[in-house]
Structures are given as structure tokens and as C-alpha cells.
Scaffold this motif. Structure first.
Motif, PDB file in Angstrom:
ATOM      1  N   PHE A  63      40.525  33.595  34.596  1.00  0.00           N
ATOM      2  CA  PHE A  63      39.348  33.459  35.461  1.00  0.00           C
ATOM      3  C   PHE A  63      38.280  34.444  35.008  1.00  0.00           C
ATOM      4  O   PHE A  63      38.575  35.568  34.631  1.00  0.00           O
ATOM      5  CB  PHE A  63      39.740  33.742  36.918  1.00  0.00           C
ATOM      6  N   GLY A  64      37.028  34.045  35.066  1.00  0.00           N
ATOM      7  CA  GLY A  64      35.927  34.922  34.692  1.00  0.00           C
ATOM      8  C   GLY A  64      35.280  34.482  33.397  1.00  0.00           C
ATOM      9  O   GLY A  64      35.467  33.345  32.944  1.00  0.00           O
ATOM     10  N   THR A  65      34.501  35.379  32.817  1.00  0.00           N
ATOM     11  CA  THR A  65      33.799  35.055  31.577  1.00  0.00           C
ATOM     12  C   THR A  65      33.900  36.206  30.582  1.00  0.00           C
ATOM     13  O   THR A  65      34.218  37.334  30.950  1.00  0.00           O
ATOM     14  CB  THR A  65      32.293  34.779  31.813  1.00  0.00           C
ATOM     15  N   ASN A  66      33.595  35.886  29.349  1.00  0.00           N
ATOM     16  CA  ASN A  66      33.507  36.897  28.298  1.00  0.00           C
ATOM     17  C   ASN A  66      32.058  37.305  28.035  1.00  0.00           C
ATOM     18  O   ASN A  66      31.786  38.045  27.092  1.00  0.00           O
ATOM     19  CB  ASN A  66      34.129  36.365  26.995  1.00  0.00           C
ATOM     20  N   ILE A  67      31.133  36.828  28.853  1.00  0.00           N
ATOM     21  CA  ILE A  67      29.711  37.100  28.623  1.00  0.00           C
ATOM     22  C   ILE A  67      29.408  38.593  28.537  1.00  0.00           C
ATOM     23  O   ILE A  67      28.618  38.993  27.676  1.00  0.00           O
ATOM     24  CB  ILE A  67      28.842  36.380  29.679  1.00  0.00           C
ATOM     25  N   PRO A  68      30.006  39.448  29.369  1.00  0.00           N
ATOM     26  CA  PRO A  68      29.681  40.881  29.243  1.00  0.00           C
ATOM     27  C   PRO A  68      29.932  41.444  27.846  1.00  0.00           C
ATOM     28  O   PRO A  68      29.261  42.391  27.434  1.00  0.00           O
ATOM     29  CB  PRO A  68      30.602  41.541  30.268  1.00  0.00           C
TER      30      PRO A  68
END
Length: 144
Positions: A63-68
Motif C-alpha cells: 500500500f502507498g507509493t514510491n513517489i517520495p
């Protein structure tokens, strides 16, 4: 002590404790919370999803993103496409939204990476453009 007196005392103690424990949370404070519903709640849920890095949610590490992790890289076409793929994944995860088109705009400035995406909010059949801003952390030299 009689059985009925014991039962009465237990009732009084339980009622008093319930008033103290449950009632104390709102008795001395005014409640200024805002309740979000519908589209605004769904947008806030998307915002929350974007704020979680993959692996942070121990019960669901995917769950979540790797954008950071992309924020401090130069936004070339490869990184922009990686961000678009992450945005598509988050939109597809939420059953209340449908991606309208693949025209996901990724732009950057000194302190942020900005994304705009066209989606349909399915419960109202309403098309929205969602703007997401990912802040880059400022260093002390940025403020000089």
C-alpha cells in the motif's frame, strides 16, 4: 449485604464510570471537527494514500507509493513516467474513482513536484481534475 443492594451498587458504579470515561472527552472541550463526506472524503482518502510510502504500512506493505523517492531526482521522462504509473496505481486502488485519460501532467518547481490527473468520481458520475503537490524538503541553504 443483600443481593439487590449489591446489584444496585454495581449499577451505580458502572453508570458513574461510564459518565466519567465516556462523557469526559467532550464535556470540557468544544467540538470543532469537520466531517468530510462524499467527494471531499474520497479526495482526502486519495491524499492520504499518496502520503504513505510503500512499506510504511506494516499490515499491507504494498500500500502507498514510491513517489517520495522520486522527488529529489531530476524529473526526466523516465521519472515522470514512473510517477504517472504510481498515480494510476493509487487511482485504480480506490473503487470510487476511475481514470478518465492517460493525460497525467507531471511538473516541478524548486520546492515541489506537482501532478494533475482527470478522474471520474463514480458515485456522482462527476469528472474532476485532481491536483497533488509533493513537497520537497527545504534545506538551510535554500533559505539563504
Amino acid at each position: 449485604m443483600s443481593n439487590s443492594l449489591t446489584m444496585y451498587l454495581i449499577f451505580v458504579i458502572n453508570t458513574t464510570m461510564a459518565d466519567i470515561i465516556i462523557g469526559s472527552s467532550n464535556t470540557l472541550r468544544s467540538c470543532n471537527s469537520v466531517t468530510l463526506t462524499g467527494l471531499e472524503l474520497a479526495k482526502k482518502d486519495l491524499e492520504n494514500h499518496f502520503s504513505i510510502k510503500k512499506g510504511e504500512k506494516w499490515s499491507n506493505p504494498e500500500f502507498g507509493t514510491n513517489i517520495p523517492y522520486y522527488l529529489f531526482q531530476p524529473i526526466d521522462e523516465f521519472v515522470a513516467q514512473s510517477i504517472r504509473d504510481e498515480v494510476i496505481e493509487v487511482i485504480d486502488y480506490d473503487p470510487r474513482f476511475e481514470l478518465i485519460d492517460d493525460n497525467i501532467e507531471v511538473t516541478e518547481d524548486t520546492y515541489s513536484v506537482n501532478v494533475s490527473v482527470n478522474v471520474k468520481y463514480i458515485p456522482l458520475n462527476q469528472v474532476e481534475t485532481i491536483y497533488i503537490e509533493f513537497q520537497r524538503e527545504q534545506t538551510e541553504t535554500d533559505n539563504l
